[in-house]
Design an enzyme around this catalytic site. Structure first.
Site, PDB file in Angstrom:
ATOM      1  N   LYS B 112      44.187  41.951  54.882  1.00  0.00           N
ATOM      2  CA  LYS B 112      42.767  41.677  54.675  1.00  0.00           C
ATOM      3  C   LYS B 112      42.374  40.460  55.507  1.00  0.00           C
ATOM      4  CE  LYS B 112      39.521  39.755  51.356  1.00  0.00           C
ATOM      5  NZ  LYS B 112      39.142  39.513  49.964  1.00  0.00           N
ATOM      6  N   GLY B 173      33.312  35.198  44.266  1.00  0.00           N
ATOM      7  CA  GLY B 173      33.465  34.490  42.994  1.00  0.00           C
ATOM      8  C   GLY B 173      32.168  34.211  42.261  1.00  0.00           C
ATOM      9  N   ALA B 199      33.911  41.282  46.871  1.00  0.00           N
ATOM     10  CA  ALA B 199      33.302  40.014  46.460  1.00  0.00           C
ATOM     11  C   ALA B 199      31.947  40.218  45.788  1.00  0.00           C
ATOM     12  CB  ALA B 199      33.127  39.053  47.616  1.00  0.00           C
ATOM     13  N   GLY B 200      31.773  39.480  44.715  1.00  0.00           N
ATOM     14  CA  GLY B 200      30.485  39.392  44.053  1.00  0.00           C
ATOM     15  C   GLY B 200      30.323  40.233  42.803  1.00  0.00           C
ATOM     16  N   ASN B 221      38.431  40.090  42.023  1.00  0.00           N
ATOM     17  CA  ASN B 221      39.417  39.209  41.413  1.00  0.00           C
ATOM     18  C   ASN B 221      38.801  38.454  40.234  1.00  0.00           C
ATOM     19  OD1 ASN B 221      41.989  37.029  42.845  1.00  0.00           O
ATOM     20  ND2 ASN B 221      41.368  37.202  40.732  1.00  0.00           N
ATOM     21  N   THR B 222      37.795  37.634  40.536  1.00  0.00           N
ATOM     22  CA  THR B 222      37.234  36.750  39.526  1.00  0.00           C
ATOM     23  C   THR B 222      36.621  37.502  38.349  1.00  0.00           C
ATOM     24  OG1 THR B 222      36.711  35.294  41.378  1.00  0.00           O
ATOM     25  CG2 THR B 222      35.774  34.706  39.247  1.00  0.00           C
TER      26      THR B 222
END
Lengths: 66, 271
Positions: B112, B173, B199-200, B221-222
C-alpha cells in the site's frame, strides 16, 4: 568501532558481520530487514557482510498500522 | 459500468481480485491503535478480513526476544500482509520503506503506497504519490495506492499500473464517512482495476454505502479499533461490507420522486 543503529551510536568490536550485529541487538529471530548506508542487505548476505566504522544501519520490522 | 455487467447470481462466486491475488473478503483492515495484540487478533478474526495492513518501523534495540510481536498474533501465513508507507511525506521515503518491506517479507510484493501531504490533515500528496507509483510499478511491486477522490489522479495512477485505486472517503482516522460519493462514482465508473475506499469510514453504514456505490472493497482501521467494543464493530463491518456488496450486485430499485407506489393490491378492497 562506532556505528549508527536506528539513529543511535553504538560501539562494537571489529570483525563483526551484519548477522552478528543483528544478533547482538536481539532481533535475529524476528522478521526484519537491514539497510546499511541506504542500501538493503539481503538476508542471504548478512553473514558475509562486515560492519565498518561509521556505517549507518536501519533495522526495521512490521508493526501495527493502518 | 464494469461490475454490473457481470451477472453474479451467487454471491459466493463473487471473488475479489487484486493484481495477481484472489480473495473472498472485501474488507481490508489495519492493525494499529488496538489495546493489545490479543484484541488486534480477535477484531481482525471477527472482521473476516484476509488482507491486513502493517507499518514498517525501526525495531527496538536490545528488545527481549520473547516479547510478543504483531507477527506472532497476526501471522503472515494466515493473512496477506499489506505493508504501508504511513508517515512518509515524499516519494523517496515511501519507495525506500516498501523495498525494506519486501526484504522483510521474503519478496512479498503487494503493498500500500500512501504519501502524505501534511501532518495536520494527512491528505495525500498526489504528485509525490504518482512519482513513487511509477518507480514501484517498474520495480515489480503490485501497488495499491491511497489517493484523493480526484478522478483524474485516479486514472493517472491506474494508467501507471497500480493494481488498486484507494481514494479516501474522508480524512484518515476522522470517521467522517463518505464526503463525496459523486466523485467516488466517477472513479468507479472509469476504473478497470479495483476501487477500494481507504480512510474516513466511521461506522457500518459508511462501509455499506461505499459498497453500494460500487466500490470493490473498503479499508479501515480506526473505525474498528476506536469503537467502544472493537470486536463487535469488526463483526458489524463484515456484515456491512457483505450487505452493501450484495445490494450493489442485486441492483437497487429505481427511486421514484414525489409519488408513492403501494406494495399491496389496489383492487379487492372491502367496500
Amino acid at each position: 568501532m562506532k556505528i549508527w543503529v536506528n539513529g543511535e551510536i553504538k560501539n562494537f568490536d571489529e570483525n563483526l558481520t551484519v548477522y552478528n550485529l543483528v544478533e547482538e541487538i536481539g532481533v535475529v529471530s524476528k522478521k526484519f530487514a537491514v539497510e546499511c548506508n541506504g542500501e538493503i542487505i539481503p538476508k542471504s548476505n548478512l553473514k558475509d557482510t562486515l560492519v565498518k566504522e561509521g556505517d549507518k544501519f536501519e533495522i526495521v520490522g512490521a508493526v501495527g498500522g493502518g | 459500468m464494469k461490475l454490473s455487467e457481470q451477472l453474479v447470481v451467487d454471491s459466493t462466486s463473487d471473488k475479489f481480485i487484486v493484481g495477481s491475488r484472489e480473495f473472498n473478503s472485501r474488507l481490508l483492515v489495519g492493525t494499529g491503535k488496538y489495546k493489545d495484540f490479543k484484541e488486534t487478533k480477535d477484531a481482525i478474526t471477527e472482521s473476516g478480513a484476509e488482507i491486513v495492513t502493517v507499518a514498517i518501523r525501526r525495531t527496538n534495540i536490545g528488545q527481549n526476544l520473547d516479547e510478543p510481536s504483531l507477527i506472532d498474533f497476526v501471522p503472515p501465513s494466515d493473512f496477506t500482509y499489506l505493508p504501508n508507507t504511513a508517515g512518509c511525506f515524499n516519494a523517496e521515503d515511501s519507495i525506500r520503506t516498501l523495498r525494506l518491506a519486501r526484504e522483510l517479507l521474503e519478496g512479498h510484493n503487494l503493498v500500500k503506497l500512501e504519501v502524505l501531504g501534511d501532518k495536520e490533515t494527512l491528505y495525500p500528496n498526489v504528485i509525490e504519490t504518482i512519482e513513487a507509483a511509477k518507480v514501484l510499478v517498474k520495480d515489480g511491486f503490485e501497488v495499491m495506492v491511497y489517493t484523493s477522490d480526484d478522478p483524474i489522479v485516479a486514472k493517472i495512477l491506474e494508467d501507471i499500473g497500480c493494481v488498486a485505486i484507494m481514494p479516501l472517503a474522508s480524512l484518515i482516522g476522522s470517521g467522517m464517512g463518505i464526503l463525496n460519493p459523486w466523485n467516488l462514482e466517477i472513479i468507479i465508473k472509469n476504473s478497470s482495476v479495483p476501487v477500494i475506499v481507504d480512510a474516513g469510514v466511521g461506522t457500518a453504514s459508511d462501509a455499506s454505502i461505499a459498497m453500494e456505490l460500487g466500490c470493490d472493497g473498503v479499508l479501515m482501521n480506526t473505525a474498528i479499533a476506536e469503537a467502544k467494543n472493537p470486536i463487535m464493530m469488526a463483526g458489524a463491518m463484515r456484515k456491512a461490507i457483505e450487505a452493501g456488496r450484495e445490494a450493489y450486485l442485486a441492483g437497487r430499485m429505481n427511486k421514484k420522486l414525489y409519488q408513492g407506489d403501494p406494495s399491496s393490491p389496489t383492487s379487492g378492497l372491502i367496500k
